[in-house]
Design an enzyme around this catalytic site. Sequence first.
Site, PDB file in Angstrom:
ATOM      1  N   CYS A 137       4.922 -11.440 -56.157  1.00 25.55           N
ATOM      2  CA  CYS A 137       4.958 -12.798 -55.703  1.00 25.55           C
ATOM      3  C   CYS A 137       3.509 -13.181 -55.152  1.00 25.55           C
ATOM      4  O   CYS A 137       3.045 -14.244 -55.577  1.00 25.55           O
ATOM      5  CB  CYS A 137       5.835 -12.799 -54.502  1.00 25.55           C
ATOM      6  N   CYS A 181      -3.183  -9.421 -49.877  1.00 27.76           N
ATOM      7  CA  CYS A 181      -2.540 -10.193 -50.793  1.00 27.76           C
ATOM      8  C   CYS A 181      -2.993  -9.767 -52.322  1.00 27.76           C
ATOM      9  O   CYS A 181      -2.280 -10.255 -53.479  1.00 27.76           O
ATOM     10  CB  CYS A 181      -2.792 -11.646 -50.579  1.00 27.76           C
ATOM     11  N   CYS A 239       1.786 -16.928 -45.505  1.00 31.87           N
ATOM     12  CA  CYS A 239       3.107 -17.452 -46.084  1.00 31.87           C
ATOM     13  C   CYS A 239       4.199 -17.363 -44.967  1.00 31.87           C
ATOM     14  O   CYS A 239       4.237 -16.410 -44.425  1.00 31.87           O
ATOM     15  CB  CYS A 239       3.601 -17.140 -47.356  1.00 31.87           C
TER      16      CYS A 239
HETATM   17  S1  SF4 Z   1       2.410 -13.763 -48.660  1.00 30.73           S
HETATM   18 FE1  SF4 Z   1       3.367 -15.434 -50.081  1.00 30.73          FE
HETATM   19  S2  SF4 Z   1       2.639 -15.011 -51.929  1.00 30.73           S
HETATM   20 FE2  SF4 Z   1       2.594 -13.098 -50.871  1.00 30.73          FE
HETATM   21  S3  SF4 Z   1       4.692 -12.311 -51.166  1.00 30.73           S
HETATM   22 FE3  SF4 Z   1       4.598 -13.398 -49.289  1.00 30.73          FE
HETATM   23  S4  SF4 Z   1       5.489 -15.369 -49.869  1.00 30.73           S
HETATM   24 FE4  SF4 Z   1       4.940 -14.439 -51.659  1.00 30.73          FE
END
Ligand code: SF4
Length: 235
Positions: A122, A231, A205
């Site tokens: 993701c 990330c 997020c």
């Molecule tokens: S931080 Fe955002 S981009 Fe990363 S897994 Fe979570 S929802 Fe997805």
Amino acid sequence: MSATEPTIALDDELELISNPVELESAEAVLRWALREFGPDVALATGFGAEGCVLIRMLSEIDRNARIFYLDTDLLFPETYELIGVLEARYGVCFEQRTSRLSLTAQADRYGERLWERDPDVCCRLRKVEPLREILSGLRAWITAIRRDQTQARTGARVVERDRKFDLIKINPLAAWSSRDVWRYIKEHDVPYNPLYDLGYNSIGCQPCTTLVQIGENDRAGRWRGIAKTECGLHQ
Ligand code: SF4
């Protein structure tokens, strides 16, 4: 500001620049970055407290300096609101970068709520790939990371080579503490995400961000329950 010819090509040249720059103020580092790279450098922000500090500093130097953010379509409503507040306050215009996949297309291809089953994929789709696209057109990027945020960030230099994305990475706040950040915010009345006042110490997020408990590090609320701490943008 016009683009300048590349002057940083070799690691030893970078070392010569990096050592004195380590000792400069964050504002001096930003001025140097704009002089050196012009429109080929941009600040990346997720609108955390550190990012808000750098946005204010950059706007004082050159409000046309490039600032971009990765819009995953999953940010908190408070974050989206803050974007407009910062633009109005500082007269800046943020560049928005999104994933090539809408959330619906992602769900069709990978299943619903991918962040719960495979957050690395993701993050790759919604953050890393859009970042790679924008960085491919730059010679340097500016980030808001601090050394004391996570184990992975302890070795961050103020100016370093980003081998993952193949450009120069500038971290003007590398040596700052959380206390330094909040002192600056208070002294300069910088707008910040109101979620901090509710106990969120690092805000990403919405599905992957939780409250931080007393005694935890600032990023402990991100991807809670799994080993992931980044990330993929900074490692
Ligand atoms: S931080 Fe955002 S981009 Fe990363 S897994 Fe979570 S929802 Fe997805």
